[in-house]
Design a protein around this motif. Structure first.
Motif, PDB file in Angstrom:
ATOM      1  N   GLY A  10       0.699  -1.348  -0.068  1.00 19.87           N
ATOM      2  CA  GLY A  10       0.164  -0.004  -0.015  1.00 19.87           C
ATOM      3  C   GLY A  10       0.717   1.238   0.222  1.00 19.87           C
ATOM      4  O   GLY A  10       2.105   1.214  -0.126  1.00 19.87           O
ATOM      5  N   LEU A  11       0.129   2.356   0.279  1.00 22.29           N
ATOM      6  CA  LEU A  11       1.069   3.650   0.174  1.00 22.29           C
ATOM      7  C   LEU A  11       1.278   3.912   1.908  1.00 22.29           C
ATOM      8  O   LEU A  11       0.327   3.781   2.601  1.00 22.29           O
ATOM      9  CB  LEU A  11       0.005   4.687  -0.328  1.00 22.29           C
ATOM     10  CG  LEU A  11       0.507   6.364  -0.110  1.00 22.29           C
ATOM     11  CD1 LEU A  11       1.853   6.482  -1.008  1.00 22.29           C
ATOM     12  CD2 LEU A  11      -0.789   7.141  -0.528  1.00 22.29           C
ATOM     13  N   GLN A  13       3.648   6.854   4.629  1.00 21.06           N
ATOM     14  CA  GLN A  13       4.517   7.911   4.274  1.00 21.06           C
ATOM     15  C   GLN A  13       6.068   7.597   4.637  1.00 21.06           C
ATOM     16  O   GLN A  13       6.263   6.767   5.310  1.00 21.06           O
ATOM     17  CB  GLN A  13       4.164   8.893   5.453  1.00 21.06           C
ATOM     18  CG  GLN A  13       2.788   9.594   4.981  1.00 21.06           C
ATOM     19  CD  GLN A  13       2.445  10.860   5.843  1.00 21.06           C
ATOM     20  OE1 GLN A  13       2.978  10.811   7.133  1.00 21.06           O
ATOM     21  NE2 GLN A  13       1.318  11.469   5.359  1.00 21.06           N
ATOM     22  N   PRO A  90      11.434   6.669   0.482  1.00 17.05           N
ATOM     23  CA  PRO A  90      11.109   6.515  -0.557  1.00 17.05           C
ATOM     24  C   PRO A  90      11.652   5.554  -1.613  1.00 17.05           C
ATOM     25  O   PRO A  90      10.948   4.832  -2.566  1.00 17.05           O
ATOM     26  CB  PRO A  90      11.445   8.027  -1.093  1.00 17.05           C
ATOM     27  CG  PRO A  90      11.163   8.754   0.146  1.00 17.05           C
ATOM     28  CD  PRO A  90      11.951   7.846   1.142  1.00 17.05           C
ATOM     29  N   THR A  93      10.146   1.847  -2.490  1.00 16.96           N
ATOM     30  CA  THR A  93       9.121   2.046  -3.258  1.00 16.96           C
ATOM     31  C   THR A  93       9.585   0.942  -4.690  1.00 16.96           C
ATOM     32  O   THR A  93      10.351   1.074  -4.953  1.00 16.96           O
ATOM     33  CB  THR A  93       8.831   3.199  -4.081  1.00 16.96           C
ATOM     34  OG1 THR A  93       8.170   4.136  -3.027  1.00 16.96           O
ATOM     35  CG2 THR A  93       7.546   3.091  -4.951  1.00 16.96           C
ATOM     36  N   VAL A 114       4.293  -1.655  -2.913  1.00 17.39           N
ATOM     37  CA  VAL A 114       4.631  -0.571  -1.855  1.00 17.39           C
ATOM     38  C   VAL A 114       5.093   0.618  -2.448  1.00 17.39           C
ATOM     39  O   VAL A 114       5.994   0.744  -3.056  1.00 17.39           O
ATOM     40  CB  VAL A 114       5.734  -1.348  -0.982  1.00 17.39           C
ATOM     41  CG1 VAL A 114       6.159  -0.377   0.128  1.00 17.39           C
ATOM     42  CG2 VAL A 114       5.240  -2.516  -0.298  1.00 17.39           C
ATOM     43  N   THR A 115       4.227   1.558  -2.013  1.00 15.33           N
ATOM     44  CA  THR A 115       4.547   3.121  -2.380  1.00 15.33           C
ATOM     45  C   THR A 115       4.916   3.658  -1.131  1.00 15.33           C
ATOM     46  O   THR A 115       4.169   3.849  -0.146  1.00 15.33           O
ATOM     47  CB  THR A 115       3.478   3.613  -3.331  1.00 15.33           C
ATOM     48  OG1 THR A 115       3.283   2.837  -4.446  1.00 15.33           O
ATOM     49  CG2 THR A 115       3.882   5.025  -3.534  1.00 15.33           C
ATOM     50  N   VAL A 116       6.052   4.507  -1.184  1.00 14.36           N
ATOM     51  CA  VAL A 116       6.520   5.295   0.131  1.00 14.36           C
ATOM     52  C   VAL A 116       6.539   6.556  -0.426  1.00 14.36           C
ATOM     53  O   VAL A 116       7.636   7.211  -1.168  1.00 14.36           O
ATOM     54  CB  VAL A 116       7.821   4.955   0.609  1.00 14.36           C
ATOM     55  CG1 VAL A 116       8.207   5.720   1.696  1.00 14.36           C
ATOM     56  CG2 VAL A 116       7.929   3.308   1.014  1.00 14.36           C
ATOM     57  N   SER A 117       5.579   7.429  -0.051  1.00 17.44           N
ATOM     58  CA  SER A 117       5.764   8.655  -0.542  1.00 17.44           C
ATOM     59  C   SER A 117       4.923   9.765   0.369  1.00 17.44           C
ATOM     60  O   SER A 117       4.006   9.209   1.275  1.00 17.44           O
ATOM     61  CB  SER A 117       5.047   8.951  -1.838  1.00 17.44           C
ATOM     62  OG  SER A 117       4.668  10.362  -2.292  1.00 17.44           O
ATOM     63  N   SER A 118       5.253  10.952   0.503  1.00 20.33           N
ATOM     64  CA  SER A 118       4.472  12.078   1.549  1.00 20.33           C
ATOM     65  C   SER A 118       3.620  12.859   0.549  1.00 20.33           C
ATOM     66  O   SER A 118       2.854  13.483   1.025  1.00 20.33           O
ATOM     67  CB  SER A 118       5.331  12.942   2.279  1.00 20.33           C
ATOM     68  OG  SER A 118       6.486  13.468   0.929  1.00 20.33           O
TER      69      SER A 118
END
Length: 118
Positions: A10-11, A13, A90, A93, A114-118
């Motif tokens: 998932g997404l 932070q 990030p 990802t 897997v998305t690592v983002s603010s």
């Protein structure tokens, strides 16, 4: 025939955590416990790389880029292997894939993003 299904992507932070699961189904019986299991990932435009692995005996290893942040574990009673990911960055990802191997048998899951983002 053993099938692997990943979940938990998932997404999130930067600095957050996720727990991925990979469950084996099909003709597993007592076979799952003899499989060496691994988590791999593939970011856009990059080759697939090993993230962490766990042997049938429980020995583990992890890529230098995730050591101290990611932990692989397995629950043979549930035919499941986990990847606990903490302090996500990030650059983590990617699509994360589960792999199982035993002898000349190799099985891959379909992957979870897997998305690592603010």
């Amino acid at each position: 025939q053993v099938h692997l299904v990943e979940s938990g992507g998932g997404l999130v932070q930067p600095g957050g955590s996720l727990r991925l699961s990979c469950t084996a189904s099909g003709s597993t019986g007592s076979m799952f416990r003899v499989y060496n299991m691994g988590w791999y990932r593939q970011a856009p435009g990059k080759p697939r790389e090993l993230v962490a692995a766990i042997t049938s005996g429980g020995s583990t290893n992890a890529a230098d880029s995730v050591k101290g942040r990611f932990t692989i574990s397995r629950d043979n009673a549930k035919n499941t292997v986990f990847l606990q990911m903490n302090s996500l960055k990030p650059e983590d990802t990617a699509v994360y894939y589960c792999r199982g191997g035993y002898g000349n048998v190799e099985v891959w899951g379909q992957g979870t993003l897997v998305t690592v983002s603010s």
